[in-house]
Scaffold this active site. Sequence first.
Site, short mmCIF file in Angstrom:
data_model
loop_
_atom_site.label_atom_id
_atom_site.label_comp_id
_atom_site.label_asym_id
_atom_site.label_seq_id
_atom_site.Cartn_x
_atom_site.Cartn_y
_atom_site.Cartn_z
CE1 TYR A 115 -3.61 -2.61 0.80
CE2 TYR A 115 -2.39 -3.11 2.80
CZ TYR A 115 -3.40 -3.41 1.91
OH TYR A 115 -4.20 -4.50 2.14
CD1 TRP A 120 -9.45 2.75 6.48
CD2 TRP A 120 -10.75 2.24 8.23
NE1 TRP A 120 -9.80 1.43 6.38
CE2 TRP A 120 -10.59 1.09 7.43
CE3 TRP A 120 -11.53 2.15 9.37
CZ2 TRP A 120 -11.18 -0.15 7.75
CZ3 TRP A 120 -12.12 0.93 9.69
CH2 TRP A 120 -11.95 -0.20 8.89
CD GLN A 146 -10.29 3.33 3.45
OE1 GLN A 146 -9.46 4.18 3.73
NE2 GLN A 146 -9.94 2.11 3.04
N GLY A 184 -13.81 -0.45 3.75
CA GLY A 184 -12.51 -0.88 4.25
C GLY A 184 -12.44 -2.38 4.47
CG ASP A 234 -10.76 -4.23 0.64
OD1 ASP A 234 -11.15 -3.33 1.40
OD2 ASP A 234 -9.68 -4.16 0.03
CE1 TYR A 253 -6.66 -6.94 3.22
CE2 TYR A 253 -8.42 -6.83 1.61
CZ TYR A 253 -7.35 -6.24 2.24
OH TYR A 253 -6.98 -4.97 1.88
CD1 TRP A 254 -10.76 -6.74 4.85
CD2 TRP A 254 -11.57 -6.44 6.91
NE1 TRP A 254 -10.12 -5.65 5.39
CE2 TRP A 254 -10.60 -5.43 6.65
CE3 TRP A 254 -12.21 -6.45 8.15
CZ2 TRP A 254 -10.27 -4.45 7.59
CZ3 TRP A 254 -11.88 -5.47 9.08
CH2 TRP A 254 -10.92 -4.48 8.80
CD GLU A 293 -3.18 -5.76 5.34
OE1 GLU A 293 -2.32 -6.49 4.76
OE2 GLU A 293 -4.07 -5.16 4.72
C1 DGY Z 1 -6.45 -2.76 -1.52
O1 DGY Z 1 -5.79 -2.35 -2.46
O2 DGY Z 1 -6.48 -3.93 -1.12
C2 DGY Z 1 -7.20 -1.81 -0.73
O3 DGY Z 1 -7.83 -2.38 0.35
C3 DGY Z 1 -8.15 -1.04 -1.57
O4 DGY Z 1 -8.47 0.05 -0.82
#
Ligand code: DGY
Length: 421
Positions: A32, A38, A106, A162, A164, A344-345, A388
């Site tokens: 990133y 956020w 966001q 956020g 995703d 991830y989520w 993360e």
């Molecule tokens: C990503 O690139 O995974 C981000 O979460 C997009 O905002």
Amino acid sequence: MSKDTISMDEQARAILRGNDRGGYTVPTAGLYPYQWNWDSAFAAWGFAQFDLERAWDELTTLFDGQWPSGMVPHIQFHQPDPGYFPGADVWGAETKGPVPSSGVSQPPVAATFALAVYRKNPDQGQAALKALFPKMVKWHRWFMDWRNDNGAIFITHPWEAGRDNAPDWDEAMAAIDPVGVGEYTRRDTSHVDPAMRPTKADYDRYIWLVQRGSRLDWDEAAMAQDMPFKVADPTMTFILLRANRDLATIADALGEDRTEIDGWTKVLEAGTARLRNPETGSYNAVNLITGNHTGNVSNASFLCWYAGIESADMMRELHEAFETCSYPVASHKPGDETFDAKRYWRGPTWAIVNALIGYGLAGMGHHAEAQKLRALTAGLIAKYGFAEYFDPTSGDPAGGGTFTWTAAVWLAWASPNVEGA
Ligand code: DGY
């Protein structure tokens, strides 16, 4: 204070310094490489523990990227970076605001952290807060104008929440046929194990939604016609409600009028009721196109206390999470068929969401639960590092490493050296 504790605090400060690109902080190098909305507000909260001036700079830079509409974008592309996709060119929003950016927003945690930073030293923060106040009001007004369905705040793209690839969006995403999306090369999976990231089916739809926004020149009125994705989201609704209460407190501190803000708070309070699943009592996302409650208990469902809303049903869920999960709060309920411990989520535990849940619990007087969650999160970070996110069953670190917001919540909330958390 143990030697290990000191070194964890030092490591966290070094991560914030290392991810500082001058006025803004990247979430982590590589994966990133820009300013995320956020993430940046969390970074300010972290910096405020040791460098107040830098904390104010972070928030100021974030709002320097505000669009004339009031929207504060979820990514600001301060400089080109070929290691990230989709970049500014794909979003097609290079000239919509003062900085090339994405076209969605966001979760608005900024007002809450601006208040927390201000409280560290009101005299020092007065001028910066005064400059930010009208911008924060304008941003909240944008949410109320364009993301508000009778008080339930909805998202128009999974990246806006956020969270995703949360199962919360599965029904709405399945209804999209990403026709014409074309060929593209993902970059995220070259930085991180693909098993920890969203699938290609998800990405096709993410990009298809970006292409649609770009085609409509990110004109909210045009995009509101036949919206292909519209999901009322606990993250957005609870976070905006909390931020709004904090914005009203900021108005008081600055001697500004809070009438409009208080009006929004009333609407949002009513809106939270729409997220409450009448069958289970838990807070769910609601697909506004079908009207269906998703039935999912995510970590965002536990943000009710953060928003000042009491819930015996969510307290029962929280106790169950403490009993059944080694490292709560999982982003999706373990045992559910769509739970995926590393993706991830869809299962992993996120220290930032735990911090917001803990902050909310403490604020509503649930000190035992707040302390328990804080201690579990501190143990998780101390053992597995500033990742993360984390596998909620094993604690294994996942996603990017040396992560800004994990370091920030360590410094501001989880560290044993934080007083009164
Ligand atoms: C990503 O690139 O995974 C981000 O979460 C997009 O905002």
